[in-house]
Design a protein around this motif. Structure first.
Motif, PDB file in Angstrom:
ATOM      1  N   THR A   1       0.370  -1.091   0.110  1.00 48.47           N
ATOM      2  CA  THR A   1       0.172   0.371  -0.157  1.00 48.47           C
ATOM      3  C   THR A   1       0.991   1.046   0.366  1.00 48.47           C
ATOM      4  OG1 THR A   1       0.053  -0.064   2.292  1.00 48.47           O
ATOM      5  CG2 THR A   1      -2.429  -1.027   1.147  1.00 48.47           C
ATOM      6  N   SER A   2       2.067   1.704  -0.269  1.00 52.42           N
ATOM      7  CA  SER A   2       2.980   1.766   0.280  1.00 52.42           C
ATOM      8  C   SER A   2       2.904   3.744  -1.242  1.00 52.42           C
ATOM      9  CB  SER A   2       4.760   1.845  -0.305  1.00 52.42           C
ATOM     10  OG  SER A   2       4.388   1.066  -1.717  1.00 52.42           O
ATOM     11  N   ASP A   3       1.910   3.298  -2.880  1.00 52.50           N
ATOM     12  CA  ASP A   3       1.459   4.437  -3.140  1.00 52.50           C
ATOM     13  C   ASP A   3       0.307   4.611  -3.047  1.00 52.50           C
ATOM     14  OD1 ASP A   3       4.281   3.321  -4.475  1.00 52.50           O
ATOM     15  OD2 ASP A   3       3.603   2.157  -6.281  1.00 52.50           O
ATOM     16  N   VAL A   4      -0.595   3.908  -2.313  1.00 53.86           N
ATOM     17  CA  VAL A   4      -2.330   4.505  -1.606  1.00 53.86           C
ATOM     18  C   VAL A   4      -2.329   5.126  -0.781  1.00 53.86           C
ATOM     19  CG1 VAL A   4      -4.379   3.674  -0.987  1.00 53.86           C
ATOM     20  CG2 VAL A   4      -3.206   2.365  -2.795  1.00 53.86           C
ATOM     21  N   LYS A   5      -2.897   6.472  -0.928  1.00 56.29           N
ATOM     22  CA  LYS A   5      -3.157   7.442  -0.031  1.00 56.29           C
ATOM     23  C   LYS A   5      -3.470   6.681   1.435  1.00 56.29           C
ATOM     24  CE  LYS A   5      -5.750  11.701  -0.326  1.00 56.29           C
ATOM     25  NZ  LYS A   5      -7.146  12.451  -0.530  1.00 56.29           N
ATOM     26  N   VAL A   6      -2.677   7.599   2.545  1.00 59.40           N
ATOM     27  CA  VAL A   6      -2.887   6.498   3.830  1.00 59.40           C
ATOM     28  C   VAL A   6      -4.490   6.277   4.344  1.00 59.40           C
ATOM     29  CG1 VAL A   6      -2.407   6.885   5.874  1.00 59.40           C
ATOM     30  CG2 VAL A   6      -0.522   7.436   4.338  1.00 59.40           C
ATOM     31  N   ASP A   7      -4.925   5.089   5.124  1.00 58.40           N
ATOM     32  CA  ASP A   7      -5.921   4.881   5.789  1.00 58.40           C
ATOM     33  C   ASP A   7      -6.082   5.474   6.771  1.00 58.40           C
ATOM     34  OD1 ASP A   7      -8.227   3.793   7.085  1.00 58.40           O
ATOM     35  OD2 ASP A   7      -8.119   2.268   6.167  1.00 58.40           O
ATOM     36  N   PRO A   8      -6.518   6.912   7.434  1.00 58.49           N
ATOM     37  CA  PRO A   8      -6.623   7.263   8.402  1.00 58.49           C
ATOM     38  C   PRO A   8      -6.934   6.841   9.863  1.00 58.49           C
ATOM     39  CG  PRO A   8      -9.079   8.107   7.320  1.00 58.49           C
ATOM     40  CD  PRO A   8      -8.188   7.259   6.751  1.00 58.49           C
ATOM     41  N   ARG A   9      -7.166   5.135   9.412  1.00 63.17           N
ATOM     42  CA  ARG A   9      -7.215   4.340  10.587  1.00 63.17           C
ATOM     43  C   ARG A   9      -6.116   3.683  10.713  1.00 63.17           C
ATOM     44  NH1 ARG A   9     -11.701   0.415   8.311  1.00 63.17           N
ATOM     45  NH2 ARG A   9     -10.655   1.137   5.997  1.00 63.17           N
ATOM     46  N   VAL A  10      -5.301   3.547   9.997  1.00 64.05           N
ATOM     47  CA  VAL A  10      -4.183   2.733  10.298  1.00 64.05           C
ATOM     48  C   VAL A  10      -2.726   3.535  11.717  1.00 64.05           C
ATOM     49  CG1 VAL A  10      -1.526   1.911   9.326  1.00 64.05           C
ATOM     50  CG2 VAL A  10      -3.537   1.727   8.105  1.00 64.05           C
ATOM     51  N   THR A  11      -3.479   4.823  11.483  1.00 62.78           N
ATOM     52  CA  THR A  11      -1.994   5.474  12.829  1.00 62.78           C
ATOM     53  C   THR A  11      -2.826   5.032  13.572  1.00 62.78           C
ATOM     54  OG1 THR A  11      -1.639   7.044  11.030  1.00 62.78           O
ATOM     55  CG2 THR A  11      -0.573   7.857  13.049  1.00 62.78           C
ATOM     56  N   PRO A  12      -4.058   5.590  14.412  1.00 65.35           N
ATOM     57  CA  PRO A  12      -4.165   4.929  15.745  1.00 65.35           C
ATOM     58  C   PRO A  12      -4.224   3.753  15.899  1.00 65.35           C
ATOM     59  CG  PRO A  12      -5.995   6.032  14.174  1.00 65.35           C
ATOM     60  CD  PRO A  12      -5.156   6.385  13.673  1.00 65.35           C
ATOM     61  N   GLN A  13      -4.466   3.007  14.883  1.00 67.81           N
ATOM     62  CA  GLN A  13      -3.753   1.170  15.322  1.00 67.81           C
ATOM     63  C   GLN A  13      -3.050   1.334  15.517  1.00 67.81           C
ATOM     64  OE1 GLN A  13      -6.035  -1.264  15.756  1.00 67.81           O
ATOM     65  NE2 GLN A  13      -7.315   0.229  15.658  1.00 67.81           N
ATOM     66  N   LEU A  14      -2.123   2.021  14.830  1.00 72.44           N
ATOM     67  CA  LEU A  14      -0.344   1.400  15.046  1.00 72.44           C
ATOM     68  C   LEU A  14       0.253   2.376  16.720  1.00 72.44           C
ATOM     69  CD1 LEU A  14       1.112   2.316  11.667  1.00 72.44           C
ATOM     70  CD2 LEU A  14       1.480   0.311  12.603  1.00 72.44           C
ATOM     71  N   THR A  15      -0.769   2.829  16.641  1.00 77.86           N
ATOM     72  CA  THR A  15      -0.129   3.865  18.096  1.00 77.86           C
ATOM     73  C   THR A  15      -0.902   2.767  19.106  1.00 77.86           C
ATOM     74  OG1 THR A  15      -0.569   6.504  17.599  1.00 77.86           O
ATOM     75  CG2 THR A  15      -1.143   5.153  19.713  1.00 77.86           C
ATOM     76  N   HIS A  16      -1.485   1.708  19.183  1.00 83.66           N
ATOM     77  CA  HIS A  16      -2.431   1.361  19.895  1.00 83.66           C
ATOM     78  C   HIS A  16      -1.001  -0.175  19.937  1.00 83.66           C
ATOM     79  CE1 HIS A  16      -6.298   3.412  20.875  1.00 83.66           C
ATOM     80  NE2 HIS A  16      -6.451   3.094  19.755  1.00 83.66           N
ATOM     81  N   LEU A  17      -0.680  -1.138  19.030  1.00 82.98           N
ATOM     82  CA  LEU A  17       0.491  -1.797  18.447  1.00 82.98           C
ATOM     83  C   LEU A  17       1.687  -1.566  19.678  1.00 82.98           C
ATOM     84  CD1 LEU A  17       1.033  -4.172  17.536  1.00 82.98           C
ATOM     85  CD2 LEU A  17       1.755  -3.074  15.419  1.00 82.98           C
ATOM     86  N   ARG A  18       1.943   0.348  19.098  1.00 77.85           N
ATOM     87  CA  ARG A  18       3.076   0.583  20.087  1.00 77.85           C
ATOM     88  C   ARG A  18       2.665   0.117  21.386  1.00 77.85           C
ATOM     89  NH1 ARG A  18       6.120   6.121  20.543  1.00 77.85           N
ATOM     90  NH2 ARG A  18       8.174   5.250  20.923  1.00 77.85           N
ATOM     91  N   ALA A  19       2.620   0.678  21.820  1.00 80.21           N
ATOM     92  CA  ALA A  19       1.432   1.018  23.837  1.00 80.21           C
ATOM     93  C   ALA A  19       1.101  -0.983  23.822  1.00 80.21           C
ATOM     94  CB  ALA A  19       0.041   1.526  23.834  1.00 80.21           C
ATOM     95  N   SER A  20       0.490  -1.434  23.696  1.00 77.79           N
ATOM     96  CA  SER A  20       1.084  -2.690  23.612  1.00 77.79           C
ATOM     97  C   SER A  20       2.373  -3.487  23.518  1.00 77.79           C
ATOM     98  CB  SER A  20       0.178  -4.227  22.578  1.00 77.79           C
ATOM     99  OG  SER A  20      -1.295  -3.902  22.884  1.00 77.79           O
TER     100      SER A  20
END
Length: 159
Positions: free
Chosen positions: A96-115
């Motif tokens: 998905t590197s060439d696709v516009k970023v899905d705004p749901r990805v950032t919060p999910q990555l933030t939750h993953l980082r907290a975990s």
């Protein structure tokens, strides 16, 4: 090489069986997402990445939970699952590197980082405990095997 190809095939099958219908994805969209662009620009383009993040987070949370409850943890299995999850996430992000970023990805990555931070702390406590126990065992073995020949002289006694 054959093992890698088998993992690739199993990841491809896993990704196919776990993709969500568009109605479920649409229901998961937060009201603030509309500000980041129209859903048509990104909807479904990063669903594999979102699924990979969720699966990896679930694995990490499961391991952390077991560590915190002092249950038996199969570290080899969790290590394999985390490695597989990281591989799956890396591949999904690359696609998905060439696709516009899905705004749901950032919060999910933030939750993953907290975990991951919580998991790291639990693993560190476990590792510190293992080090302490091994030091006690090593000292006990050394004390039993030593006849005192090479031990330090007591203060006030000269050899």
């Amino acid at each position: 090489m054959e093992q890698i190809n088998q993992q690739d095939a199993s990841l491809a099958l896993t990704g196919q069986t776990l993709t969500r219908p568009d109605s479920e994805v649409q229901a998961a969209i937060d009201p603030h997402v509309e500000e980041a662009g129209t859903p048509a620009d990104w909807l479904g383009t990063q669903s594999n990445a979102l699924i990979a993040i969720e699966r990896l987070k679930a694995t990490i949370d499961e391991e952390t939970s077991k560590l915190e409850s002092r249950a038996v943890v199969d570290f080899d299995t969790f290590s394999q699952r985390k490695n597989r999850g990281l591989l799956e996430l890396t591949r999904a992000i690359r696609l998905t590197s060439d696709v516009k970023v899905d705004p749901r990805v950032t919060p999910q990555l933030t939750h993953l980082r907290a975990s991951l931070i919580r998991n790291q702390a639990a693993l560190q406590i476990h590792l510190d405990a293992v080090r302490e126990v091994s030091a006690i065992i090593a000292k006990s073995i050394q004390d039993v095997e030593s006849d005192g020949t090479y031990s330090r002289a007591l203060p006030g006694i000269h050899s």
